[in-house]
Design an enzyme around this catalytic site. Structure first.
Site, mmCIF file in Angstrom:
data_model
loop_
_atom_site.group_PDB
_atom_site.id
_atom_site.type_symbol
_atom_site.label_atom_id
_atom_site.label_comp_id
_atom_site.label_asym_id
_atom_site.label_seq_id
_atom_site.Cartn_x
_atom_site.Cartn_y
_atom_site.Cartn_z
ATOM 1 N N ASN A 140 0.849 -1.196 0.000
ATOM 2 C CA ASN A 140 0.000 0.000 0.000
ATOM 3 C C ASN A 140 0.885 1.248 0.000
ATOM 4 O O ASN A 140 1.910 1.302 0.659
ATOM 5 C CB ASN A 140 -0.954 -0.002 1.191
ATOM 6 C CG ASN A 140 -0.232 -0.066 2.521
ATOM 7 O OD1 ASN A 140 0.872 -0.586 2.613
ATOM 8 N ND2 ASN A 140 -0.843 0.467 3.567
ATOM 9 N N GLU A 236 6.827 -1.534 12.057
ATOM 10 C CA GLU A 236 5.481 -0.971 12.027
ATOM 11 C C GLU A 236 4.570 -2.082 11.535
ATOM 12 O O GLU A 236 4.592 -2.443 10.360
ATOM 13 C CB GLU A 236 5.453 0.248 11.107
ATOM 14 C CG GLU A 236 4.262 1.168 11.369
ATOM 15 C CD GLU A 236 3.000 0.646 10.730
ATOM 16 O OE1 GLU A 236 2.159 0.039 11.446
ATOM 17 O OE2 GLU A 236 2.847 0.822 9.518
ATOM 18 N N CYS A 270 -2.646 1.100 7.301
ATOM 19 C CA CYS A 270 -2.470 0.670 8.694
ATOM 20 C C CYS A 270 -3.072 1.681 9.661
ATOM 21 O O CYS A 270 -3.516 1.310 10.737
ATOM 22 C CB CYS A 270 -0.989 0.448 8.997
ATOM 23 S SG CYS A 270 0.044 1.889 8.693
#
Length: 464
Positions: A140, A236, A270
């Site tokens: 993404n 992350e 996210c």
């Protein structure tokens, strides 16, 4: 492999597909572990840190090139990721901004002088580059996800080996060419593409890699951390970000934030809104507003400027979202709008109400254009629900009561809480990262630069 400033011939290749049309866009190299090993060793042998002013000039040059070629970059991102062109145009500007901020911060990296108490000595601290950074990025936002790792690495003076997602490698390769054109020495950058199960371990476990920065799933992130044991890691690992809407909220604002955060990037972010937690009587009007917002979103061809929601990255991803919506409905949720898979990996923006807090749709990180409303009785229950998953990335709260917001902000186990803004709020100037299973360390350009630096202390006699 992009190495020595150019794309090298490949022994094996794989096709990069357009999620909307299914057609092959181009071929990318399927690198081997041996090729990765050779490239990393070559970087170690050749890399020398650049002066901060030269780092800044390179980053500014790359930002200029991105802005000059924003149109072609935005189209490439849309073609390989399926994200609609209206959003990928914003992504190019966001990436350029991150590069400019990194350039500024490269010349702000300062140590300090510390007179040592009780001793006639002065200590000086010096920031030095950590060395060679392995940057593993997801599908993404395939430009900005690379930039937020590469820009601080360059600003810190590091060399970097990038492994972009095998689903969206072409944008990373295009950006690498721009960095070299902007003046980055060829020995400071490698981009390796191919099978993640081959390249990821080869990078994370390589003895000449000093740090691994990774964005992706919890499972893969933990595997990477295990392989990288002994190295510094910055992870992350996603989120299940809530927007908490209190009874006194500005409902127009709440609906606008929820629509933006749930449907942007087709929900594949996210920090996007994964749960809308409605407190008390606000839920009815909030759910109705979300239906109106979803109905106003046009889903379809990502290259059409009028499109708001493009396809998901793959049919498998779309099937997962479709199944989770169906399972939530079976558990008592009400599907108010959308949610059907219309074509291939295109999922219509969905709004669900009365979603059970333990439904897989809202317990796991659902990457899709879904706005699930969870109804709670009071603020205490909202906090329990918000904290009730393994994730702890970011949160948003909509309320006019600052004291109540302060109580919620203190109680939430997340990396950031935003008043009258969604969890999707971001800035290159502030820290970004989570707690619990959402990761380790902090991104955000100034913070990443420090993560990618080591502090050396020098002491000397203090003149009397």
């Amino acid at each position: 492999m992009f190495r020595d400033g150019v794309l090298q011939p490949a022994f094996d290749q794989f096709a990069v597909r357009n999620p909307w049309t299914g057609e092959n866009i181009d071929l990318a190299a399927s690198d081997t572990a041996a090729e990765v090993d050779e490239a990393v060793r070559a970087v170690r042998a050749a890399w020398r840190p650049l002066r901060p002013d030269r780092r800044a000039a390179i980053l500014l040059g790359a930002a200029r090139l991105i802005r000059e070629r924003a149109g072609e970059l935005a189209e490439l991102i849309s073609r390989e990721s399926g994200v609609c062109i209206a959003e990928t145009r914003k992504e190019t500007e966001r990436a350029a901004t991150n590069l400019v901020v990194a350039a500024t911060e490269a010349e702000r990296l300062r140590g300090e002088s510390i007179p040592v108490p009780g001793q006639d000595r002065l200590a000086l601290t010096i920031f030095e580059p950590i060395g060679i950074v392995a940057a593993i990025t997801p599908f993404n936002r395939p430009l900005n996800q690379v930039v937020v790792k590469v820009a601080p690495a360059v600003a810190a003076g590091c060399a970097v080996v990038v492994k972009p997602s095998e689903q969206t490698p072409l944008t990373a390769l295009a950006f690498a060419e721009m960095l070299i054109e902007a003046g980055l020495p060829p020995e400071h950058l490698v981009v390796t593409t191919g099978e993640p199960g081959v390249i990821g371990p080869a990078l994370a476990g390589h003895p000449d890699i000093d740090m691994v920065t990774f964005t992706g799933s919890v499972r893969t992130g933990r595997e990477v951390a295990g392989i990288a044991a002994g190295k510094k890691v910055l992870l992350e690992l996603g989120g299940n970000d809530p927007l908490i809407v209190l009874p006194d909220a500005d409902l127009g604002l709440a609906v606008r934030l929820a629509g933006q955060g749930a449907f942007a990037t087709a929900g594949q972010s996210c920090r996007g809104i994964k749960r809308v937690i409605a407190v008390g009587a606000v839920a009815d009007e909030l759910a109705a507003g979300l239906v109106e917002a979803a109905a106003g979103k046009r889903a379809g061809d990502p290259l059409d400027p009028a499109t708001d929601v493009g396809p998901l990255v793959s049919v498998a991803a779309a099937i997962t979202v479709e199944r989770r919506i169906a399972d939530a409905v079976s558990a008592g949720a009400k599907l108010l709008y959308g949610g059907e898979r219309r074509r291939g990996s295109l999922v219509a923006p969905a709004v669900l109400d009365h979603v059970p807090a333990d439904a897989e749709l809202v317990v796991e990180e659902t990457f899709g254009p879904v706005a699930p409303v969870i109804r709670v009785a009071d603020t205490d229950e909202a906090i329990r629900v918000a904290n009730g998953t393994r994730y702890g990335l970011q949160a948003g709260v909509v309320t006019r009561n600052v004291a109540e917001f302060s109580r919620i902000a203190e109680a939430l186990r997340v990396g950031a809480v935003n008043l009258d803004a969604g969890p999707h709020f971001d800035s290159p100037h502030i820290p970004f990262g989570g707690v619990k299973s959402s990761g380790i360390g902090r991104e955000g350009i100034p913070y990443s630069i420090r993560e990618m630096s080591t502090v050396k202390t020098v002491t000397l006699p203090y003149p009397l």
